[in-house]
Design a protein around this motif. Structure first.
Motif, PDB file in Angstrom:
ATOM      1  N   GLU A  25       0.871  -1.226   0.051  1.00  0.00           N
ATOM      2  CA  GLU A  25       0.009   0.010   0.188  1.00  0.00           C
ATOM      3  C   GLU A  25       0.950   1.419  -0.173  1.00  0.00           C
ATOM      4  O   GLU A  25       2.087   1.302   0.716  1.00  0.00           O
ATOM      5  N   THR A  32       2.018   4.826   1.161  1.00  0.00           N
ATOM      6  CA  THR A  32       2.311   5.474   2.349  1.00  0.00           C
ATOM      7  C   THR A  32       2.059   7.060   2.431  1.00  0.00           C
ATOM      8  O   THR A  32       2.160   7.405   1.072  1.00  0.00           O
ATOM      9  N   GLU A  64      -3.660  10.238   5.762  1.00  0.00           N
ATOM     10  CA  GLU A  64      -3.990   8.923   5.543  1.00  0.00           C
ATOM     11  C   GLU A  64      -5.415   8.710   5.088  1.00  0.00           C
ATOM     12  O   GLU A  64      -5.978   7.986   4.391  1.00  0.00           O
ATOM     13  N   THR A  65      -6.308   9.838   5.713  1.00  0.00           N
ATOM     14  CA  THR A  65      -7.767   9.653   5.358  1.00  0.00           C
ATOM     15  C   THR A  65      -7.981  10.032   3.910  1.00  0.00           C
ATOM     16  O   THR A  65      -8.894   9.258   3.035  1.00  0.00           O
ATOM     17  N   GLU A 104      -6.874   7.102   1.720  1.00  0.00           N
ATOM     18  CA  GLU A 104      -7.748   5.739   1.997  1.00  0.00           C
ATOM     19  C   GLU A 104      -9.118   6.022   1.032  1.00  0.00           C
ATOM     20  O   GLU A 104      -9.704   5.356   0.173  1.00  0.00           O
ATOM     21  N   ASN A 105      -9.544   7.390   0.822  1.00  0.00           N
ATOM     22  CA  ASN A 105     -10.519   7.780   0.048  1.00  0.00           C
ATOM     23  C   ASN A 105     -10.170   7.560  -1.258  1.00  0.00           C
ATOM     24  O   ASN A 105     -10.902   7.037  -2.247  1.00  0.00           O
ATOM     25  N   ARG A 146      -7.662   5.590  -2.345  1.00  0.00           N
ATOM     26  CA  ARG A 146      -7.670   4.289  -2.626  1.00  0.00           C
ATOM     27  C   ARG A 146      -9.177   3.537  -2.866  1.00  0.00           C
ATOM     28  O   ARG A 146      -9.286   2.640  -3.909  1.00  0.00           O
ATOM     29  N   GLU A 147     -10.219   4.010  -2.066  1.00  0.00           N
ATOM     30  CA  GLU A 147     -11.378   3.191  -2.237  1.00  0.00           C
ATOM     31  C   GLU A 147     -12.057   3.621  -3.470  1.00  0.00           C
ATOM     32  O   GLU A 147     -12.759   2.964  -4.386  1.00  0.00           O
ATOM     33  N   ARG A 203     -10.466   1.702  -6.210  1.00  0.00           N
ATOM     34  CA  ARG A 203     -10.809   0.550  -6.068  1.00  0.00           C
ATOM     35  C   ARG A 203     -12.125   0.316  -6.845  1.00  0.00           C
ATOM     36  O   ARG A 203     -12.567  -0.828  -7.569  1.00  0.00           O
ATOM     37  N   GLU A 215      -2.498  -2.598  -5.598  1.00  0.00           N
ATOM     38  CA  GLU A 215      -1.721  -1.409  -5.578  1.00  0.00           C
ATOM     39  C   GLU A 215      -0.489  -1.516  -5.839  1.00  0.00           C
ATOM     40  O   GLU A 215       0.170  -0.378  -5.972  1.00  0.00           O
ATOM     41  N   ALA A 239      -6.127  10.597  -4.485  1.00  0.00           N
ATOM     42  CA  ALA A 239      -5.832  11.048  -2.972  1.00  0.00           C
ATOM     43  C   ALA A 239      -5.380  12.464  -3.244  1.00  0.00           C
ATOM     44  O   ALA A 239      -5.971  13.443  -2.193  1.00  0.00           O
TER      45      ALA A 239
END
Length: 114
Positions: free
Chosen positions: A2, A4, A29-30, A33-34, A36-37, A40, A52, A65
């Motif tokens: 993943e 960083t 990080e939030t 993750e958003n 990334r989703e 996805r 990833e 991101a």
């Protein structure tokens, strides 16, 4: 592997990162993750496994991101640019769609070009 926050920081000016996140990596990080989703969801819609470690997917996650980051700071123009870049990076992964007419057999009555 993943992405960083430290890798994400390589794609943004340090002063921009600090101004948007307040220097808090947890905030970034939030956004990561958003992003990334979002990627996805797109890849799964294409029928492609989200991996990833794949360079194309990884770049799309970075762009998504960054779009999240700039949306948070209300820089809508930059956010939209990064969102569009993420989509363009993923576009070659989309399955090819051929219209039925392109694959239909020719008519027997066709005599060729005059």
């Amino acid at each position: 592997m993943e992405l960083t926050v430290d890798e994400l920081k390589q794609h943004i000016q340090p002063e921009d990162f600090d101004a948007i996140t307040g220097g808090d990596d947890a905030v970034a990080e939030t956004f990561l993750e958003n992003g990334r989703e979002r990627v996805r969801g797109i890849t799964e819609g294409y029928g492609v496994d989200f991996d990833e470690s794949d360079s194309v997917i990884r770049l799309a996650v970075v762009k998504a991101a960054l779009s999240e980051l700039y949306s948070y700071s209300a820089d809508w123009v930059t956010a939209e640019q990064y969102r569009d870049e993420a989509v363009l990076v993923l576009k070659p992964l989309a399955p090819a769609v051929y219209p039925d007419a392109a694959s239909a057999q020719g008519k027997e009555s066709w005599k060729g070009f005059d």
